[in-house]
Design a protein around this motif. Sequence first.
Motif, short mmCIF file in Angstrom:
data_model
loop_
_atom_site.label_atom_id
_atom_site.label_comp_id
_atom_site.label_asym_id
_atom_site.label_seq_id
_atom_site.Cartn_x
_atom_site.Cartn_y
_atom_site.Cartn_z
N ILE A 95 135.18 -1.36 13.01
CA ILE A 95 133.92 -1.48 13.44
C ILE A 95 133.48 -0.63 14.99
CG2 ILE A 95 131.61 -1.01 12.61
CD1 ILE A 95 133.98 0.42 10.46
N HIS A 96 134.30 -2.04 15.34
CA HIS A 96 133.33 -2.17 16.79
C HIS A 96 134.02 -0.77 17.78
CE1 HIS A 96 132.90 -3.14 20.63
NE2 HIS A 96 131.90 -4.35 20.48
N ARG A 97 135.32 -0.40 17.50
CA ARG A 97 135.87 0.06 18.50
C ARG A 97 135.39 1.65 17.81
NH1 ARG A 97 137.11 0.69 22.78
NH2 ARG A 97 138.53 -1.65 22.15
N VAL A 98 135.15 2.11 16.74
CA VAL A 98 133.98 3.47 16.69
C VAL A 98 132.81 3.49 17.41
CG1 VAL A 98 133.40 4.88 15.46
CG2 VAL A 98 135.07 3.49 14.50
N ALA A 99 132.04 2.57 17.12
CA ALA A 99 130.90 2.59 18.13
C ALA A 99 131.36 2.28 20.00
CB ALA A 99 130.62 1.18 18.27
N GLU A 100 132.23 1.93 20.55
CA GLU A 100 133.00 2.03 21.19
C GLU A 100 133.16 3.79 21.91
OE1 GLU A 100 132.88 -0.28 23.81
OE2 GLU A 100 131.93 -1.61 23.41
N ILE A 101 133.27 3.99 21.08
CA ILE A 101 133.98 5.66 20.86
C ILE A 101 132.81 6.49 21.35
CG2 ILE A 101 134.75 7.82 19.72
CD1 ILE A 101 137.44 5.57 21.30
N ILE A 102 131.47 6.13 20.45
CA ILE A 102 130.35 7.15 20.63
C ILE A 102 129.47 6.72 21.63
CG2 ILE A 102 131.39 7.93 18.53
CD1 ILE A 102 128.81 5.71 17.49
N GLY A 103 129.69 5.64 22.40
CA GLY A 103 129.42 5.05 23.70
C GLY A 103 128.13 5.00 23.20
N LYS A 104 128.28 3.72 22.10
CA LYS A 104 126.96 2.71 21.69
C LYS A 104 127.29 1.39 21.64
CE LYS A 104 124.53 6.06 19.64
NZ LYS A 104 123.38 6.18 20.18
N GLU A 105 126.17 0.93 21.56
CA GLU A 105 126.23 -0.89 22.60
C GLU A 105 126.24 -1.77 21.19
OE1 GLU A 105 122.85 -3.81 24.20
OE2 GLU A 105 122.31 -1.78 24.80
N ALA A 106 127.54 -1.87 20.99
CA ALA A 106 127.68 -2.78 19.65
C ALA A 106 128.02 -3.98 19.85
CB ALA A 106 129.07 -2.67 19.37
N TYR A 107 127.61 -5.19 18.60
CA TYR A 107 127.40 -6.94 18.34
C TYR A 107 127.89 -7.07 17.79
CZ TYR A 107 123.70 -5.62 22.44
OH TYR A 107 123.48 -5.12 23.61
N ILE A 108 128.60 -8.03 17.76
CA ILE A 108 129.51 -8.61 16.19
C ILE A 108 128.78 -10.39 15.89
CG2 ILE A 108 131.81 -9.29 14.78
CD1 ILE A 108 133.41 -7.52 16.73
N ILE A 109 128.35 -10.21 14.62
CA ILE A 109 127.58 -11.43 14.86
C ILE A 109 128.45 -12.52 13.64
CG2 ILE A 109 125.32 -12.23 13.01
CD1 ILE A 109 124.05 -9.70 13.38
N ILE A 110 128.80 -14.05 14.64
CA ILE A 110 129.88 -14.66 13.86
C ILE A 110 129.01 -15.67 14.02
CG2 ILE A 110 131.63 -15.91 14.01
CD1 ILE A 110 133.02 -13.70 14.09
N ASN A 111 128.34 -16.62 13.25
CA ASN A 111 127.67 -18.18 13.66
C ASN A 111 129.13 -19.48 13.69
OD1 ASN A 111 124.84 -17.40 14.17
ND2 ASN A 111 125.14 -17.00 11.51
N SER A 112 129.82 -18.87 12.23
CA SER A 112 130.85 -20.22 12.69
C SER A 112 131.93 -19.92 11.52
CB SER A 112 130.38 -21.73 11.28
OG SER A 112 129.96 -20.81 10.30
#
Length: 585
Positions: free
Chosen positions: A298-315
């Motif tokens: 999903i991060h790749r899709v966001a990159e393709i359309i030029g959007k700022e994307a973050y993946i949330i992982i705590n542990s």
Amino acid sequence: MYLGRIEKLLSAYSPVPMCVINSKGKVTRAGGSIDEVFKYDGIVDADIFVLTGIKLPDIIEAAGKKEPLSLKKNDKVFKVIPGMVGEGEMAAIVLYFVDVTSFENLKDMYNDDKACIAVVSVDNFDEFVSSKGEDREMEISTEIDKLLRCWTAKMGAAITRYKEHMYYVVLSQKSLKILIDKKFCILDEAREIETESDFPVTLSIGIGVGGKSLAETDQYAVDALNMALGRGGDQAVVKNVRNFEYYGGKSQSVEKGFKGKSRVIAHALKLVMSQSSKIFIMGHKNPDMDCLGSALGIHRVAEIIGKEAYIIINSYSDSLAGMLEDAKETGEYEFVSTEKALGLLDENSLVIVVDTHTPALVESMEILSRVSRTVVIDHHRRTADSLQNMILSYMESYASSASELVTEIVQYACDKKALTKMEADALLAGIMVDTNRFAVKAGVRTFEAASWLKRNGADLASVRKYFQDDAESFRIKARCVADARLYEDGIAMSLCPGESVNSQIINSQVADELLEIKGIKASFVAGKNQHGRTVISARSLGAVNVQVVMEKFGGGGHLTTAGAQVDMSPEEALKAIREAVREQL
């Protein structure tokens, strides 16, 4: 003396059966008509709990609140009205027994005759249409129609076919009770229809009951059907004012042969993402490779359309460390904690949840509570407490994994060579971990997704290293398999010793290994995680619906793969699971 005279007068002149009890719950006096309630020679000195089954503290509480109690005795129903006489240690309680049998019978008749609404769907009708000729399709359709009309005729229900694969049924609550008692055997009868296909006819039934109006009951039925379909079909779901109840679910979800929905979802997702300021992607707590792989996709899709994307992982567990470190080394992904993500949120942010749809399991409910726009992509069977108010939902229980669904989305949302090697490896690893390396729940579309990933750079040698264990984990798994208890009915159970951050992964791998033993139909492995909670992994070859079993413990999953987390000890959990499995076999 004074109280005694009052008690004597009450018992002599009471128009309804009555008795008086003292502070110890013993009957001290009874009216002449008390034999209408108790068929004994005399009840004086008898204990009121023995006579009625009602505890003395409950009687005292009801007397203080001036609330009636209920008693069923000798095929009659009585409203028990308690009242206090006197104060202190000398106080007594007068119990009046009002016969309300006729009223209760009338109420039962009214409730039995109240209308319920059912919506019935033939799950795999489109698959029959595409795989059979027109003549055979008509024969199967006629057999299904005949089966359903005979079924409703026996109940005295009304049925209408309003689409090729949809039926609308109006039945009474009395008929519904019979259906529940028989565990909706219509589901089994539908599977017995001969189709000459490699999958049976399955039905999804949604029933609404207890609405304030017929319109509300109808909406309950629609909600129940959506829940049944979201859980994979081949089951009945009953929705009332309070909750959902589930019945059936014995068949594996039939894989859809057409990818039209994937294409629609891909374009809709790109549109929603393009209208958002920032994209936040998260999965479930203690993420696995399927969760991370789908997040990277999903991060790749966001990159393709030029959007700022973050993946949330705590542990995360040690089993994910290798993949996560490789992803971080690329420098292409922004991994953030919940705390940091909260500081980045704005009113136009979008949260995309992958590999779960249950509020209790998501990485951060605090994040979800701060945004108004949420998308869910998940392959697990829908539960009653799923996330609400989603602007886009792609939940397909037939899919092997969230990574499979995301792979199809990427195909339609991006160019053919859009994925990096890291993302292709991660998505393939996600598919492999949820299919036990293509051994379970791997359909045609699963292999097509894996093939596409291979063409886009996925390397099996690179993926394989993500599945390597450290020596200690390997020893623990070997010990768990060796110490497993095998039952004659084909159930295997094992305990994972100690407390480990990797307990969930170890349990699932042991459960998979136990299915390799000849004669084993289902396996359950329990052990404690680093927080002291018992983690359960359940696997099946299909004869036992482990999803239904795990739902009884607050978990869920699929017919063949499921899990749960409970607060009881691993030993207590396996004992309780054993009883739950016996009920299903």
